[in-house]
Design a protein around this motif. Structure first.
Motif, PDB file in Angstrom:
ATOM      1  N   VAL A 131       0.983  -1.197   0.050  1.00 47.62           N
ATOM      2  CA  VAL A 131       0.080  -0.109   0.159  1.00 47.62           C
ATOM      3  C   VAL A 131       1.032   1.230  -0.085  1.00 47.62           C
ATOM      4  O   VAL A 131       1.698   1.377   0.799  1.00 47.62           O
ATOM      5  N   ASP A 138      -4.365   6.870  -1.088  1.00 50.47           N
ATOM      6  CA  ASP A 138      -3.591   5.690  -1.101  1.00 50.47           C
ATOM      7  C   ASP A 138      -3.809   4.952  -2.411  1.00 50.47           C
ATOM      8  O   ASP A 138      -4.777   4.993  -3.038  1.00 50.47           O
ATOM      9  N   ILE A 140      -3.138   0.760  -3.947  1.00 54.84           N
ATOM     10  CA  ILE A 140      -2.927  -0.451  -3.915  1.00 54.84           C
ATOM     11  C   ILE A 140      -2.072  -1.030  -4.913  1.00 54.84           C
ATOM     12  O   ILE A 140      -2.214  -0.853  -6.050  1.00 54.84           O
ATOM     13  N   PHE A 154      -6.932   3.173  -4.096  1.00 53.07           N
ATOM     14  CA  PHE A 154      -7.773   2.508  -2.747  1.00 53.07           C
ATOM     15  C   PHE A 154      -8.883   3.086  -2.707  1.00 53.07           C
ATOM     16  O   PHE A 154      -9.141   4.229  -1.697  1.00 53.07           O
TER      17      PHE A 154
END
Length: 178
Positions: A131, A138, A140, A154
């Motif tokens: 992450v 954020d 992934i 994310f």
């Protein structure tokens, strides 16, 4: 080589610049929460792959950071060496989770599935490798079955179901992988 921790420690803050002249240092909490940091009596600091346990002698909040004084560090010059270190704590000492929140460490390794069609399970696409925290939100990092790494925001429009019990997540809008 040190043995792995029996329970993974969670990164809860990043050590910043010295504060004042008595050996305090600024710690940026990653969750935005500070109460859990004020309760700490010690913490693991990790920098350049080296971990050390340090006793915390004093801490207080000066928004948006927490200032801490670690045992054995009594000057700005001494504490400057800690800058950039990750502050690691046990799960019990970490900030409590709100609904829909996850510890980054728990997301790593989740199996990524495509959305199910006709009641099936969906296709296994890969696993969450990391992450990455960014200013725009954020990301992934997914290690796909073919060995490629892809970044996916994310956000709910891409990651629709996170099932921690079964260690899986559903990815929709597969165009994001192209």
């Amino acid at each position: 080589m040190k043995p792995a921790h029996p329970h993974p420690l969670l990164i809860t803050g990043i050590v910043g610049a010295p504060f004042g002249v008595r050996g305090f240092v600024k710690v940026k909490p990653l969750s935005g929460e500070t109460n859990h940091l004020l309760k700490l009596k010690s913490a693991v600091l990790r920098k350049d792959g080296i971990e050390k346990v340090l006793a915390i002698e004093e801490s207080s909040v000066i928004p948006p950071v927490v200032i801490m004084r670690f045992a054995g560090y009594t000057s700005p010059e001494a504490v400057k060496a800690l800058g950039g270190a990750e502050l690691l704590v046990s799960r019990a000492e970490a900030a409590p989770l709100q609904p829909g929140e996850y510890y980054i460490e728990d997301l790593k390794g989740l199996t990524v599935y495509s959305a199910a069609e006709n009641g099936g399970d969906g296709e296994i696409l890969g696993q969450i490798a990391a992450v990455i925290e960014g200013g725009g939100g954020d990301l992934i990092e997914i290690l796909l079955n073919d060995g490629n790494l892809k970044l996916v925001p994310f956000r709910n429009e891409f990651l629709t179901e996170i099932d921690m019990d079964n260690r899986r997540v559903t990815l929709t809008n597969l165009w994001i992988l192209e």
